[in-house]
Design a protein around this motif. Structure first.
Motif, PDB file in Angstrom:
ATOM      1  N   PRO A 274       0.723  -1.244   0.071  1.00 50.24           N
ATOM      2  CA  PRO A 274       0.000   0.122  -0.234  1.00 50.24           C
ATOM      3  C   PRO A 274       0.569   1.161   0.116  1.00 50.24           C
ATOM      4  O   PRO A 274       0.378   2.465  -0.367  1.00 50.24           O
ATOM      5  CB  PRO A 274      -0.962  -0.101   1.464  1.00 50.24           C
ATOM      6  N   GLN A 275       2.159   1.225   0.464  1.00 52.94           N
ATOM      7  CA  GLN A 275       2.928   2.503   0.580  1.00 52.94           C
ATOM      8  C   GLN A 275       3.852   2.424  -0.699  1.00 52.94           C
ATOM      9  O   GLN A 275       4.233   1.559  -1.278  1.00 52.94           O
ATOM     10  CB  GLN A 275       3.771   2.360   1.906  1.00 52.94           C
ATOM     11  N   GLY A 276       3.770   3.537  -1.490  1.00 54.17           N
ATOM     12  CA  GLY A 276       4.716   3.748  -2.581  1.00 54.17           C
ATOM     13  C   GLY A 276       4.254   3.010  -3.963  1.00 54.17           C
ATOM     14  O   GLY A 276       4.867   2.729  -4.792  1.00 54.17           O
TER      15      GLY A 276
ATOM     16  N   GLY B 279       8.663   3.855  -9.931  1.00 53.91           N
ATOM     17  CA  GLY B 279       9.824   4.124  -9.029  1.00 53.91           C
ATOM     18  C   GLY B 279      10.132   5.564  -8.768  1.00 53.91           C
ATOM     19  O   GLY B 279      11.434   6.092  -8.222  1.00 53.91           O
ATOM     20  N   THR B 280       9.585   6.602  -9.085  1.00 56.92           N
ATOM     21  CA  THR B 280       9.600   8.028  -8.790  1.00 56.92           C
ATOM     22  C   THR B 280       8.521   8.662  -8.293  1.00 56.92           C
ATOM     23  O   THR B 280       8.513   9.162  -7.076  1.00 56.92           O
ATOM     24  CB  THR B 280      10.047   8.486 -10.244  1.00 56.92           C
ATOM     25  N   TYR B 281       7.260   8.648  -8.922  1.00 61.87           N
ATOM     26  CA  TYR B 281       6.258   9.550  -8.460  1.00 61.87           C
ATOM     27  C   TYR B 281       5.119   8.603  -8.079  1.00 61.87           C
ATOM     28  O   TYR B 281       4.999   7.549  -8.457  1.00 61.87           O
ATOM     29  CB  TYR B 281       5.888  10.633  -9.341  1.00 61.87           C
ATOM     30  N   GLY B 282       4.138   9.324  -7.433  1.00 60.05           N
ATOM     31  CA  GLY B 282       2.750   8.596  -7.145  1.00 60.05           C
ATOM     32  C   GLY B 282       1.579   8.966  -7.944  1.00 60.05           C
ATOM     33  O   GLY B 282       0.693   8.094  -8.193  1.00 60.05           O
ATOM     34  N   THR B 283       1.493   9.753  -8.946  1.00 61.52           N
ATOM     35  CA  THR B 283       0.501   9.884  -9.957  1.00 61.52           C
ATOM     36  C   THR B 283       1.156  10.722 -10.768  1.00 61.52           C
ATOM     37  O   THR B 283       1.975  11.820 -10.958  1.00 61.52           O
ATOM     38  CB  THR B 283      -0.736  10.670  -9.078  1.00 61.52           C
ATOM     39  N   ASP B 284       0.379  10.357 -12.098  1.00 60.92           N
ATOM     40  CA  ASP B 284       0.743  11.626 -13.307  1.00 60.92           C
ATOM     41  C   ASP B 284      -0.727  12.115 -14.050  1.00 60.92           C
ATOM     42  O   ASP B 284      -0.487  12.463 -14.908  1.00 60.92           O
ATOM     43  CB  ASP B 284       1.619  10.899 -14.287  1.00 60.92           C
ATOM     44  N   GLY B 285      -1.722  11.747 -13.363  1.00 63.72           N
ATOM     45  CA  GLY B 285      -3.008  12.180 -13.933  1.00 63.72           C
ATOM     46  C   GLY B 285      -3.641  11.217 -14.994  1.00 63.72           C
ATOM     47  O   GLY B 285      -4.861  11.384 -15.414  1.00 63.72           O
ATOM     48  N   TYR B 286      -3.054   9.976 -15.701  1.00 61.21           N
ATOM     49  CA  TYR B 286      -3.452   9.450 -16.615  1.00 61.21           C
ATOM     50  C   TYR B 286      -4.349   8.043 -16.117  1.00 61.21           C
ATOM     51  O   TYR B 286      -5.276   7.943 -16.925  1.00 61.21           O
ATOM     52  CB  TYR B 286      -2.150   8.651 -17.391  1.00 61.21           C
ATOM     53  N   VAL B 287      -4.306   7.775 -14.967  1.00 65.04           N
ATOM     54  CA  VAL B 287      -5.358   6.895 -14.382  1.00 65.04           C
ATOM     55  C   VAL B 287      -6.182   7.608 -13.128  1.00 65.04           C
ATOM     56  O   VAL B 287      -5.437   8.364 -12.140  1.00 65.04           O
ATOM     57  CB  VAL B 287      -4.630   5.781 -13.731  1.00 65.04           C
ATOM     58  N   ALA B 288      -7.365   7.595 -13.165  1.00 66.14           N
ATOM     59  CA  ALA B 288      -8.123   8.089 -11.854  1.00 66.14           C
ATOM     60  C   ALA B 288      -8.563   6.937 -11.109  1.00 66.14           C
ATOM     61  O   ALA B 288      -9.168   5.873 -11.785  1.00 66.14           O
ATOM     62  CB  ALA B 288      -9.305   8.773 -12.545  1.00 66.14           C
ATOM     63  N   VAL B 289      -8.601   7.248  -9.725  1.00 71.83           N
ATOM     64  CA  VAL B 289      -8.934   6.228  -8.722  1.00 71.83           C
ATOM     65  C   VAL B 289     -10.232   6.973  -7.975  1.00 71.83           C
ATOM     66  O   VAL B 289      -9.821   8.086  -7.422  1.00 71.83           O
ATOM     67  CB  VAL B 289      -8.027   6.007  -7.894  1.00 71.83           C
ATOM     68  N   VAL B 290     -11.348   6.498  -8.031  1.00 66.47           N
ATOM     69  CA  VAL B 290     -12.627   7.155  -7.676  1.00 66.47           C
ATOM     70  C   VAL B 290     -13.110   5.835  -6.721  1.00 66.47           C
ATOM     71  O   VAL B 290     -13.413   4.839  -6.779  1.00 66.47           O
ATOM     72  CB  VAL B 290     -13.445   7.220  -8.567  1.00 66.47           C
TER      73      VAL B 290
ATOM     74  N   GLU C 128      -1.148  14.123  -4.830  1.00 62.65           N
ATOM     75  CA  GLU C 128      -0.141  15.135  -5.716  1.00 62.65           C
ATOM     76  C   GLU C 128       1.105  14.250  -5.824  1.00 62.65           C
ATOM     77  O   GLU C 128       1.443  13.370  -4.877  1.00 62.65           O
ATOM     78  CB  GLU C 128      -0.022  16.311  -5.339  1.00 62.65           C
ATOM     79  N   GLU C 129       1.880  14.315  -6.637  1.00 64.65           N
ATOM     80  CA  GLU C 129       3.250  13.504  -6.557  1.00 64.65           C
ATOM     81  C   GLU C 129       4.145  14.029  -5.345  1.00 64.65           C
ATOM     82  O   GLU C 129       4.386  15.190  -5.047  1.00 64.65           O
ATOM     83  CB  GLU C 129       4.104  14.124  -7.871  1.00 64.65           C
ATOM     84  N   ILE C 130       4.693  12.830  -4.901  1.00 60.10           N
ATOM     85  CA  ILE C 130       5.473  12.892  -3.687  1.00 60.10           C
ATOM     86  C   ILE C 130       6.586  12.307  -3.926  1.00 60.10           C
ATOM     87  O   ILE C 130       6.428  11.099  -4.327  1.00 60.10           O
ATOM     88  CB  ILE C 130       4.792  12.402  -2.481  1.00 60.10           C
ATOM     89  N   TYR C 131       7.664  12.760  -3.892  1.00 59.81           N
ATOM     90  CA  TYR C 131       9.076  12.118  -4.557  1.00 59.81           C
ATOM     91  C   TYR C 131       9.396  10.900  -3.835  1.00 59.81           C
ATOM     92  O   TYR C 131       9.465  10.803  -2.698  1.00 59.81           O
ATOM     93  CB  TYR C 131      10.275  13.244  -4.266  1.00 59.81           C
ATOM     94  N   ARG C 132       9.087   9.685  -4.655  1.00 55.12           N
ATOM     95  CA  ARG C 132       9.452   8.497  -4.128  1.00 55.12           C
ATOM     96  C   ARG C 132       8.858   7.732  -3.063  1.00 55.12           C
ATOM     97  O   ARG C 132       9.044   6.886  -2.246  1.00 55.12           O
ATOM     98  CB  ARG C 132      10.977   8.336  -3.804  1.00 55.12           C
ATOM     99  N   ASN C 133       7.375   8.384  -2.801  1.00 62.35           N
ATOM    100  CA  ASN C 133       6.519   8.289  -1.694  1.00 62.35           C
ATOM    101  C   ASN C 133       5.103   8.092  -2.073  1.00 62.35           C
ATOM    102  O   ASN C 133       4.321   7.550  -1.217  1.00 62.35           O
ATOM    103  CB  ASN C 133       6.631   9.060  -0.759  1.00 62.35           C
ATOM    104  N   GLY C 134       4.802   8.644  -3.276  1.00 61.04           N
ATOM    105  CA  GLY C 134       3.209   8.787  -3.610  1.00 61.04           C
ATOM    106  C   GLY C 134       2.648   7.407  -3.562  1.00 61.04           C
ATOM    107  O   GLY C 134       3.135   6.341  -3.817  1.00 61.04           O
TER     108      GLY C 134
END
Length: 689
Positions: free
Chosen positions: A89-91, A104-115, A124-130
């Motif tokens: 669940p983390q990262g 291996g870098t970010y948590g989201t880029d907007g291409y996939v929506a989770v509802v 939002e993007e959180i470096y290596r933790n999203g």
């Protein structure tokens, strides 16, 4: 015996994957085939043959049968859906048709929506933790995965990869007619990581006008091992969770629903990098919290088909606090908080214009998303981390979709969405962000109150035509724009720029009874797609992305046995060249064979999944999630016993063995430092009183 079965499965899958795509590439035009999924009660999972879009539904029965330890484990069996960083669940994140979080870098880029319960998720993007998949899987009654943008326009302008819609449990799921009270207690255990889950559900309906469901769960798993016995570092977690849902029938025509979900995951002395535990020796304490609250009012008069109205007021809060008593850097001492509040008004009207039927959906949504990433140490303490600029994202969206039944056999569905967004910089000062004690990057802040406005018109047209004898053809053409996110405030070019994309899908489906015997049911859906993205901002150095692929789903059910088969193949290039797009998933085939006994009380199934070797990557090294991966095959066995009479009525007993032969393997888009989990025996016992 083992190697023979591996070869047989690989040959069967290779035949499908190398034959079907030939038809796709032979069409030099943009129309490609699209795949959907159906719901067949006779099997574990059906195929949605009745739609013109490519979707899969994981229902309550399958959720229980899979005994998932994380939300990600409910998704990775779906064709062309893969997980970033495995199922922790983390990262973690979800990749659909090659689009999703950067591995291996970010948590989201907007291409996939989770509802979740109609409320868009994803920090939002959180470096290596999203993380996108931190919510407890036992909360859900159904998950629908939409591959491609076909029906995403209610929630998002830029979900070119797809949409994951999850719906939480309801009191009616546990109360039979006339019941006023039900209590369900569940205990689960898994051997790999000594995982434990306890969940308690209370359903109460003191009258026909009111019911309530209360859920509390607690899951704890230690670090597991891969097939070779090597410890999978930093994969253990603890996750308390809760759900409260109340339904009030105000009148015969109106209902008020209040829902609240909560999941948290506290971690102590774990690597800062949640994607790659060996990337940095920095150890931190990381505490994640995810909560969603909504109030929904529905008005649907029984004497009118023109009004089926819902107003949904919601609040979503995602928190991640990272602290370290030993490492004094900005990244390891930051309090990330993202909060979304919004109101959606929607109506579904059914009417006819002459001989043509319409189901018209119209809606408007007002939303404000605010983000802060407060530094906890150093001279810039109290200000936002330069890698995660703070501010607000205010938007208004209007959408309309009309499902037009031109004839009994022919359906057209045009969709249109307008979205206007304003990003505003708040509490951002010039900062020096230190990744390590010696590596620091200066960030120049945008003055507080500076605002950037962007807008987009997006839409799609889907069509489906039923031929004779259960056959149907379908297709979709969609245009999307991925609007900037708050992270783009740090970029002088991206904060007013939208990523644009077109997707074309086409396919054929079949749904028939008495195909091979007198009591069987066969469903099949073949979909091909082609996606072109330009003005790219999500991936560094990639302005243009081209993707194409094919998906196949089959379901067969009879009194003798049931079978589900799925296969997927995707290819991608960048910048108008033959250079690889590194994030496309490995080609996969999957087969489930099952049999029900004792009037469906006993269900036994075996599942095999094969992933072909993946070397379509520019990463020629052996590190990083996009490093080439070898082929692998895994098997799983599951047994479920749910007696419907006698002294054990209301009891559910489930036993499963995942990775049956303890195979050591690494799925593509998973870091080489973390192989997949080895053999894992799961057992759950649930009783409803």
């Amino acid at each position: 015996m083992k190697s023979t079965s591996h070869v047989a499965l690989a040959v069967a899958g290779l035949t499908v994957l190398n034959t079907l795509p030939t038809a796709v590439t032979a069409q030099e035009a943009d129309d490609v085939l699209t795949l959907d999924t159906i719901i067949l009660e006779e099997s574990r999972r059906g195929v949605q043959t009745g739609t013109a879009t490519s979707e899969t539904i994981v229902d309550q029965a399958e959720i229980e049968a899979r005994q998932a330890s994380s939300m990600g484990e409910l998704l990775d069996s779906i064709p062309n859906v893969s997980l970033i960083n495995g199922s922790t669940p983390q990262g973690s994140a979800v990749n659909i048709r090659g689009l999703g979080a950067q591995a291996g870098t970010y948590g989201t880029d907007g291409y996939v929506a989770v509802v979740i319960d109609g409320v868009a998720s994803g920090a939002e993007e959180i470096y290596r933790n999203g993380s996108l998949l931190s919510v407890e899987p036992d909360l859900f009654r159904e998950i629908k995965v939409q591959r491609g943008p076909g029906e995403s326009f209610r929630y998002n302008s830029g979900a070119m990869g797809g949409t994951v819609e999850a719906e939480t449990k309801d009191a009616s799921d546990f109360l039979s007619d006339g019941d006023t009270f039900a209590l369900r207690q569940k205990f689960s255990f898994e051997s790999n990581g000594d995982g434990m889950l306890s969940s308690t559900i209370l359903a109460f309906a003191p009258s026909e006008r009111f019911d309530v469901l209360a859920f509390y769960g607690h899951r704890k798993i230690e670090d597991g091992v891969d097939g070779s016995g090597t410890t999978r570092e930093a994969t253990g977690f603890e996750a308390p969770s809760a759900l409260l849902k109340m339904n009030f029938n105000l009148t015969e025509n109106s209902t008020l629903t209040l829902g609240h979900t909560y999941t948290e995951s506290p971690e102590t002395d774990v690597p800062y990098d949640a994607f790659d535990p060996l990337w940095s020796g920095n150890l931190v304490d990381r505490h994640m919290k995810d909560s969603t609250t909504y109030l929904a009012y529905k008005f649907a008069p029984v004497d009118s088909d023109l009004v089926n109205f819902e107003a949904r007021l919601f609040k979503k809060r995602e928190e991640m606090k990272i602290t370290s008593s030993t490492v004094s850097t900005n990244l390891t001492n930051t309090d990330h908080q993202t909060e979304t509040v919004g109101l959606r008004l929607e109506n579904v009207a059914q009417f006819n214009t002459g001989a043509v039927g319409h189901e018209l959906t119209t809606g408007v949504e007002f939303k404000e998303r605010s983000r802060s990433a407060i530094l906890l140490i150093g001279p810039d303490a109290g200000e936002n981390d330069g890698t995660a600029p703070g501010g607000t994202d205010e938007s208004i969206s209007v959408y309309v979709a009309d499902e037009i039944s031109v004839t009994d056999a022919f359906t057209l569905t045009p969709q249109l969405r307008f979205e206007k967004q304003t990003l505003t910089s708040i509490n951002n000062q010039d900062t020096l962000v230190c990744i390590t004690a010696t590596i620091c990057i200066p960030y120049t802040a945008i003055p507080d109150g500076t605002a950037y406005t962007t807008q987009s018109w997006t839409g799609a047209l889907a069509g489906r035509y039923e031929l004779s004898n259960g056959l149907a053809v379908f297709g979709t053409a969609a245009y999307n724009e991925n609007l900037p996110i708050l992270d783009d405030l740090r970029s002088s070019t991206n904060r007013e720029k939208t990523e644009k994309g077109t997707t074309f899908e086409a396919g054929v489906s079949f749904d028939g009874n008495d195909v091979l015997t007198g009591d069987d049911h066969l469903q099949a859906k073949l979909t091909a797609f082609k996606t072109h993205i330009w003005d790219g901002t999500a991936y560094s150095g990639i302005n243009q992305t081209d993707l194409e692929g094919i998906e196949l789903e089959l379901n067969y059910a009879s009194s003798l046995f049931y079978a589900d088969f799925a296969a997927a193949k995707t290819r991608g290039t960048i910048n108008g060249t033959s250079a690889f797009f590194n994030y496309t998933p490995a080609d996969t085939v999957q087969l489930t064979l099952g049999k029900r006994f004792m009037e469906d009380q006993l269900d036994i199934a075996i599942e095999a999944k094969h992933a072909f070797a993946h070397d379509r990557t520019s990463n020629t090294g052996t590190t990083g999630a996009t490093a080439a991966s070898d082929a692998w095959t895994t098997y799983a066995l599951s047994v479920g016993y749910t007696p419907d009479h006698g002294m054990f009525e209301g009891t559910e007993m489930r036993l499963s063995v995942e990775n049956l032969f303890d195979t050591t393997y690494r799925p593509y888009l998973t870091n080489p430092n973390r192989n997949a989990k080895g053999r894992n025996i799961k057992f759950s016992l649930a009783k409803t009183f």
